[in-house]
Every structure is written in structure tokens, then in C-alpha cells.
Design a protein around this motif. Sequence first.
Motif, short mmCIF file in Angstrom:
data_model
loop_
_atom_site.label_atom_id
_atom_site.label_comp_id
_atom_site.label_asym_id
_atom_site.label_seq_id
_atom_site.Cartn_x
_atom_site.Cartn_y
_atom_site.Cartn_z
N ILE A 94 0.84 -1.21 0.00
CA ILE A 94 0.00 0.00 0.00
C ILE A 94 0.87 1.26 0.00
O ILE A 94 0.67 2.18 -0.80
CB ILE A 94 -0.94 -0.01 1.23
N ALA A 95 1.84 1.30 0.91
CA ALA A 95 2.70 2.48 1.02
C ALA A 95 3.50 2.70 -0.26
O ALA A 95 3.65 3.84 -0.72
CB ALA A 95 3.66 2.32 2.21
N ASN A 96 4.00 1.62 -0.87
CA ASN A 96 4.82 1.77 -2.07
C ASN A 96 4.01 2.27 -3.26
O ASN A 96 4.49 3.09 -4.05
CB ASN A 96 5.51 0.45 -2.42
N VAL A 97 2.79 1.79 -3.42
CA VAL A 97 1.95 2.26 -4.53
C VAL A 97 1.63 3.75 -4.37
O VAL A 97 1.69 4.52 -5.34
CB VAL A 97 0.66 1.42 -4.63
N ILE A 98 1.33 4.17 -3.14
CA ILE A 98 1.07 5.59 -2.90
C ILE A 98 2.33 6.41 -3.19
O ILE A 98 2.27 7.47 -3.85
CB ILE A 98 0.60 5.82 -1.45
N ASN A 99 3.48 5.93 -2.72
CA ASN A 99 4.74 6.63 -3.00
C ASN A 99 5.04 6.69 -4.49
O ASN A 99 5.52 7.70 -5.01
CB ASN A 99 5.90 5.93 -2.28
N LEU A 100 4.76 5.58 -5.19
CA LEU A 100 4.97 5.56 -6.64
C LEU A 100 4.11 6.61 -7.32
O LEU A 100 4.57 7.33 -8.22
CB LEU A 100 4.64 4.16 -7.19
N GLY A 101 2.85 6.72 -6.88
CA GLY A 101 1.96 7.73 -7.47
C GLY A 101 2.48 9.13 -7.24
O GLY A 101 2.50 9.96 -8.16
N ALA A 102 2.94 9.40 -6.01
CA ALA A 102 3.44 10.74 -5.69
C ALA A 102 4.72 11.04 -6.46
O ALA A 102 4.89 12.15 -7.00
CB ALA A 102 3.69 10.85 -4.19
N ASP A 103 5.62 10.06 -6.56
CA ASP A 103 6.88 10.28 -7.26
C ASP A 103 6.68 10.47 -8.76
O ASP A 103 7.27 11.37 -9.38
CB ASP A 103 7.84 9.11 -7.02
N LEU A 104 5.85 9.62 -9.37
CA LEU A 104 5.59 9.75 -10.81
C LEU A 104 4.90 11.07 -11.12
O LEU A 104 5.21 11.74 -12.12
CB LEU A 104 4.76 8.57 -11.30
N GLY A 105 3.97 11.47 -10.25
CA GLY A 105 3.29 12.76 -10.44
C GLY A 105 4.26 13.93 -10.34
O GLY A 105 4.19 14.89 -11.12
N ALA A 106 5.20 13.83 -9.39
CA ALA A 106 6.20 14.90 -9.23
C ALA A 106 7.13 14.96 -10.44
O ALA A 106 7.51 16.04 -10.90
CB ALA A 106 7.01 14.67 -7.96
N MET A 107 7.49 13.80 -10.99
CA MET A 107 8.34 13.77 -12.17
C MET A 107 7.63 14.39 -13.37
O MET A 107 8.22 15.18 -14.13
CB MET A 107 8.74 12.33 -12.50
N GLY A 108 6.35 14.05 -13.54
CA GLY A 108 5.57 14.64 -14.63
C GLY A 108 5.45 16.14 -14.49
O GLY A 108 5.59 16.89 -15.46
N ALA A 109 5.21 16.60 -13.24
CA ALA A 109 5.08 18.04 -12.99
C ALA A 109 6.42 18.76 -13.23
O ALA A 109 6.44 19.87 -13.76
CB ALA A 109 4.60 18.28 -11.57
N ALA A 110 7.53 18.13 -12.83
CA ALA A 110 8.84 18.75 -13.03
C ALA A 110 9.17 18.88 -14.51
O ALA A 110 9.67 19.92 -14.95
CB ALA A 110 9.92 17.92 -12.32
N LEU A 111 8.86 17.84 -15.29
CA LEU A 111 9.10 17.93 -16.73
C LEU A 111 8.21 18.99 -17.36
O LEU A 111 8.62 19.72 -18.26
CB LEU A 111 8.87 16.57 -17.40
N GLY A 112 6.97 19.11 -16.82
CA GLY A 112 6.06 20.13 -17.31
C GLY A 112 6.56 21.54 -17.05
O GLY A 112 6.24 22.47 -17.80
N LEU A 113 7.37 21.72 -16.00
CA LEU A 113 7.97 23.02 -15.74
C LEU A 113 9.09 23.34 -16.74
O LEU A 113 9.31 24.50 -17.08
CB LEU A 113 8.55 23.05 -14.32
#
Length: 417
Positions: A94-113
Motif C-alpha cells: 500500500i505504502a509503495n503504490v502511494i509513494n509511486l503515485g506521488a513520485d511519478l506525479g512529481a516527475m511529470g510536474a517537473a518535466l512540465g515546468l
Amino acid sequence: MSETEPRPLMSVLGPGLVTGAADDDPSGIGTYSQIGAQFGYGMAWTMLFGFPLLASIQAICAQIGATTGRGIAHNLRRHYPPALLRTMVGLLLIANVINLGADLGAMGAALGLLVPGPVLAFTVAFGVLSILAEVFISYNRYASILKWTTLSLFSYVAVVFVAGVDWWQALRGVAIPSFAFDKEHTMALVAVFGTTISPYLFFWQAGQEVEEQRRRHTKPLHVSPRSAGPELKRIRTDTLVGMGFSHLTALFIIIATAATLNAHGVTDITSAAQAADALRPIAGNLAFAFFAIGIIGTGLLAVPVLAGAAAYAVAETFRWPEGLDRKPREAKAFYGVIALATLGGVALNFTGLDPMRALYWAAVVNGLLAPPLMVVTMLIARNPRAMGHLTISRKLAFGGWLSTAVMWGIALLFLFG
């Protein structure tokens, strides 16, 4: 090369270096950025305090993997009740899937910047790229890629040197603990240690030591105790360097955001990408670019570690063939867990879930999972049935139990403080 000859440093570094670097994942970067923005240099001491704690427990996990030739979940299954194993692995997943979601979202947002475009599409692309790389690239090459990806963390060193750091105040914040027993400081302490000492790191480093034995065609240390001395020395060096690198990077992030964001009154940061964006008008485009690139680089390192740690734990629980050195057709379920966990993280970004709430619950699960898992890990490491004659030393046991006690204290502070 004989066992008595010194080995080149980069040949010694491996699982410990990658594990330490993966600890500074995008969600961790967001946490350290918030600490620096909110408290300035005042909480920098947590990095100095936390280093020996993390280094101790990770060295123990590595020694368990190298000595027994099995991962944490496998040893749990062999020596402890099944209900305990299922609970630990379920919470980890459970914790890893949530962390994966947060990390992938942050990577997408960073590339969007950096490159204007659809953030969700970037997020999906990073998830698919991570799955393809972990499944289809050979272990030897992939391990090398992960090792060199750790260099992305130097981007945060660069940020510090383009920011106007008050080095006297920074050194004071590192050397002299400052803490108030109020809600803000308590939550910050929980966030820092919940982010830094995370259960997925335990499973990954132990699993990677097993992978290294397969790669080098060597036996577990309890079977070939004559090789134990050089191997345990390698593990100590690898772990100390890896965890030192991790904490030094986190310290640079705190110092950089303290010198820029906090110094200019920006005290509320909700994500790593927001921290990068907030740096632009204060520290300039160069600091902004370094910060954003670092988020993507560390994400490319951390996402495979999170997914891989989940796969090791689940496969060992159900006695499935496992290991990144195996071909996909030889370990279909293992690689299936990697793909499903990563895609589950991607899917979370389409639910409209508040990323900070996701990180909060990931920290809650990690914070509650780490203390009991650390107790069980210590019991395994001191158990002759598991470790043979190579149970951990008293000195390492002291460090491990101290780490465990601190994490129990922080968990209780979180629950009842």
C-alpha cells in the motif's frame, strides 16, 4: 584480483549506494524542501542525527541478504508467523503504490515546468519507461544504470552554490539541535524520519545483495564463511557511502530552500515541483533547472526501487521465482508485480487525489510499518537459525536497536503527541 587487494571504490559501491540515493526520491525532496522553507536552517540537525540510524539498519538488512541468500520477506516466512508476514507485506505494498503515485506525479510536474506540455501524459510516459527498463534490460546493465543515475543528486549540490547561503547559520543549524514540542515541529520530525527510514529500503537492499551473489556466482556467507570478512567490509563501505550520500543530499536541499524560499518569506511548499518553481524568481533559472532536473533524475532511480521492493516482498511471500537477473518468462509474477505497482501509482494521478494527502498517508503507513518491521529485522539478524555463525556484531546490534527505539518513539509521538 586477490581478496587482500583493495578494490576500486566504484566496484565496491552498489546496493547501498543505489538504496541511499533512492531514499531522496521526489516525495522526499518535497519533504526536505518544506522543512527548509518552513524552519530555515533550524531542522538541519536531523540529517546529522539520522545518518547513523539509517546506516545501521540498512547495513543489517544488507548483511541478512548476503548471509542468508534470501530477502527480508523470505526470512520472515521461514522463521515467523504467516500472519505477521502478510501484514508487513500488505502494508508495504500500500505504502509503495502511494509513494509511486506521488513520485511519478512529481516527475511529470517537473518535466512540465521544463517543457510545456500535458503533465498527466508525462507521468504515464515515466511510468511506462520505468516498467520497460526494469523488465527488459539485463540486470548487469540495469544495475550499472541505477548506479550512475545517482549522479543526478549532484544537481542539489549545484543549487546550494548558486543560492546565497548564510554558512554560519547553516552550520549552526546542523550542529546544534533546535526543537520545540509544538504541532509544527512534531509533524516535521515525523515527516523527516518517516521519509528517511522507509521500509521499502529494507526489502530492496537485502534483495539486491542476493542479486549480487547470483550475478557473481557466489554462495551465501553462511555457506562460505571464509569469504565473510571481505564481503562484510564491502557491505559496510557501500552502506556508509550510500547513506552518507543520501543524507548529504537531503541536507543540501534543506540548506538550499532555507537560503532561498525561507529567506524570502516562502514557508509553505506542498510538492517538489512547487519547490523548483518557487526557486525561479528567487535564485534564478539555473537553480530552478538544477532542482527540476534533479527531481526527474532521482525519480528515475526511486521508481524502480519502490516497485522492485514490492515485487521482492510479494514474490518471496508466495514463493514465486524472483529477481531482476531472471528473464521475464522465468519470473512472470515477479515482473507482473513491478508492472502493476507502477501502473497503480500512475492511476492514482488520475483520481484527483491531493498529492500531499497521498504523501501524508504514505508517511503514516511507513511510520507505522517501520518500527515493528525493524524489530523483526533485528530478531532475524540475531537469530543463529537464520544467520548461522554470522549473526550481527554487538556494535551493529546496538546501532540497530537504537534506530528501532527512535522510530518507535517517533511513531508514538505521531499517534499520541
